[in-house]
Design a protein around this motif. Structure first.
Motif, short mmCIF file in Angstrom:
data_model
loop_
_atom_site.label_atom_id
_atom_site.label_comp_id
_atom_site.label_asym_id
_atom_site.label_seq_id
_atom_site.Cartn_x
_atom_site.Cartn_y
_atom_site.Cartn_z
N ASN A 1 0.97 -1.12 -0.13
CA ASN A 1 -0.04 -0.07 0.06
C ASN A 1 0.87 1.42 -0.17
N ASN A 2 2.37 0.94 -0.33
CA ASN A 2 2.91 2.09 -0.51
C ASN A 2 2.98 3.08 0.93
N ILE A 3 2.99 2.62 2.03
CA ILE A 3 2.93 3.40 3.33
C ILE A 3 4.23 3.30 3.95
N THR A 4 4.73 4.44 4.42
CA THR A 4 5.67 4.79 5.19
C THR A 4 5.28 5.30 6.72
N ILE A 5 5.19 4.68 7.58
CA ILE A 5 5.05 4.90 8.87
C ILE A 5 5.84 4.16 9.83
N ASP A 6 6.41 4.70 10.96
CA ASP A 6 7.17 3.99 11.95
C ASP A 6 6.47 3.07 12.68
N VAL A 7 6.69 1.81 12.59
CA VAL A 7 6.12 0.67 13.51
C VAL A 7 7.30 0.04 14.46
N LYS A 8 6.57 -0.01 15.67
CA LYS A 8 7.50 -0.57 16.75
C LYS A 8 6.82 -1.82 17.23
N ILE A 9 7.38 -2.76 17.43
CA ILE A 9 6.89 -3.92 17.88
C ILE A 9 7.48 -4.42 19.09
N PHE A 10 6.86 -4.16 20.27
CA PHE A 10 7.33 -4.73 21.57
C PHE A 10 7.18 -6.17 21.87
N ALA A 11 8.38 -6.82 21.92
CA ALA A 11 8.12 -8.28 22.23
C ALA A 11 8.54 -8.56 23.61
N THR A 12 7.78 -9.01 24.60
CA THR A 12 8.36 -9.24 25.88
C THR A 12 8.10 -10.78 26.38
N ASP A 13 8.91 -11.09 27.32
CA ASP A 13 8.71 -12.37 28.07
C ASP A 13 9.34 -12.30 29.29
N LEU A 14 8.94 -13.20 30.40
CA LEU A 14 9.63 -13.24 31.72
C LEU A 14 10.92 -13.95 31.41
N ASN A 15 10.97 -14.87 30.54
CA ASN A 15 12.24 -15.67 30.78
C ASN A 15 13.31 -14.79 29.88
N LYS A 16 14.55 -14.57 30.56
CA LYS A 16 15.53 -13.80 30.22
C LYS A 16 16.19 -14.81 28.94
N GLU A 17 16.43 -16.07 29.13
CA GLU A 17 17.04 -16.75 27.89
C GLU A 17 16.48 -16.84 26.58
N ALA A 18 14.97 -16.78 26.76
CA ALA A 18 13.99 -16.64 25.63
C ALA A 18 14.14 -15.55 24.99
N ILE A 19 14.38 -14.61 25.81
CA ILE A 19 14.38 -13.00 24.98
C ILE A 19 15.68 -13.05 24.38
N GLN A 20 16.87 -13.56 24.84
CA GLN A 20 18.11 -13.48 24.34
C GLN A 20 18.12 -14.24 23.14
N LYS A 21 17.46 -15.49 22.86
CA LYS A 21 17.46 -16.39 21.61
C LYS A 21 16.62 -15.74 20.58
N ALA A 22 15.60 -14.84 21.16
CA ALA A 22 14.50 -14.20 20.14
C ALA A 22 15.36 -13.05 19.53
N ASN A 23 16.22 -12.30 20.29
CA ASN A 23 16.63 -11.35 19.95
C ASN A 23 17.57 -11.58 18.79
N LYS A 24 18.29 -12.65 18.67
CA LYS A 24 19.39 -12.99 17.61
C LYS A 24 18.61 -13.37 16.42
N GLY A 25 17.39 -13.82 16.26
CA GLY A 25 16.53 -14.06 15.16
C GLY A 25 17.29 -15.16 14.38
N ILE A 26 17.71 -16.28 14.88
CA ILE A 26 18.31 -17.27 14.03
C ILE A 26 17.62 -18.48 14.33
N PHE A 27 16.99 -19.19 13.26
CA PHE A 27 16.20 -20.33 13.42
C PHE A 27 16.63 -21.61 12.84
N THR A 28 16.25 -22.65 12.97
CA THR A 28 16.55 -23.73 12.40
C THR A 28 16.02 -24.21 11.00
N GLU A 29 16.00 -24.98 10.38
CA GLU A 29 15.49 -25.30 8.95
C GLU A 29 14.07 -25.89 9.04
#
Length: 199
Positions: free
Chosen positions: A58-86
């Motif tokens: 739709n040819n839209i330019t707007i600032d988008v922020k997605i806040f992703a939260t979790d209680l588990n610190k290790e899960a957040i650290q993994k998510a932050n890397k954005g690396i996934f298996t096949e």
């Protein structure tokens, strides 16, 4: 957790909810989404991909922020890397895989254009103040593990955190309890609600 969990629900988010979120937004506005209990990051990345696709089409330019939260610190650290298996190839279309992931050996790395949309942080939804002025809050399959009174407390926080006429997306086994007059049902099966009553 996995990418685009419950595909029909994400189709609804893509076709009905995201267009509503962007309606009446100007280029100086911001779209804010909160993924609660995000675990290893598949859900916020899925939402980011759908939002990015909508903006491009739709040819839209707007600032988008997605806040992703979790209680588990290790899960957040993994998510932050954005690396996934096949294994993710079973859940993501060929088009999205090629466009939004970088393949390295037997791993898939989320592309920078998607990664920069998301802020990962540790957060306790039961105790910490909610992140406010949200256009969409997604909290799927976290509440079912909590006592009913705590579920209601958190739903109340989500209601407070949502902008007027914006959306809450829960897991298919979760309910909003006594907030039924404040949160209008958009999809009973997929637990999508609209904030129609404002604190």
């Amino acid at each position: 957790t996995k990418f685009f969990r419950d595909g029909i629900a994400f189709d609804l988010i893509e076709k009905e909810i995201i267009p509503e979120i962007f309606k009446n937004k100007s280029k100086n506005d911001r779209v804010k989404i909160w993924s609660v209990g995000c675990s290893s990051g598949e859900e916020p990345y899925s939402l980011a991909i759908l939002v990015r696709e909508y903006m491009e089409k739709n040819n839209i330019t707007i600032d988008v922020k997605i806040f992703a939260t979790d209680l588990n610190k290790e899960a957040i650290q993994k998510a932050n890397k954005g690396i996934f298996t096949e294994s993710i190839v079973a859940d993501i279309s060929y088009e999205h895989l090629n466009k939004y992931f970088i393949k390295k050996d037997d791993l898939y790395i989320i592309s920078p254009v998607i990664r920069k949309m998301i802020i990962f942080s540790q957060h306790n939804a039961a105790q910490d103040p909610p992140i406010t002025k949200m256009d969409l809050i997604s909290c799927r399959n976290m509440l079912i593990y909590l006592e009913p009174s705590l579920q209601q407390k958190i739903i109340g926080s989500f209601h407070y955190a949502l902008n007027p006429n914006k959306f809450l997306f829960l897991g298919p086994s979760e309910t909003i309890g006594h907030f039924s007059s404040s949160l209008k049902e958009i999809s009973r099966k997929w637990r999508i609600y609209k904030n129609v009553d404002y604190i």
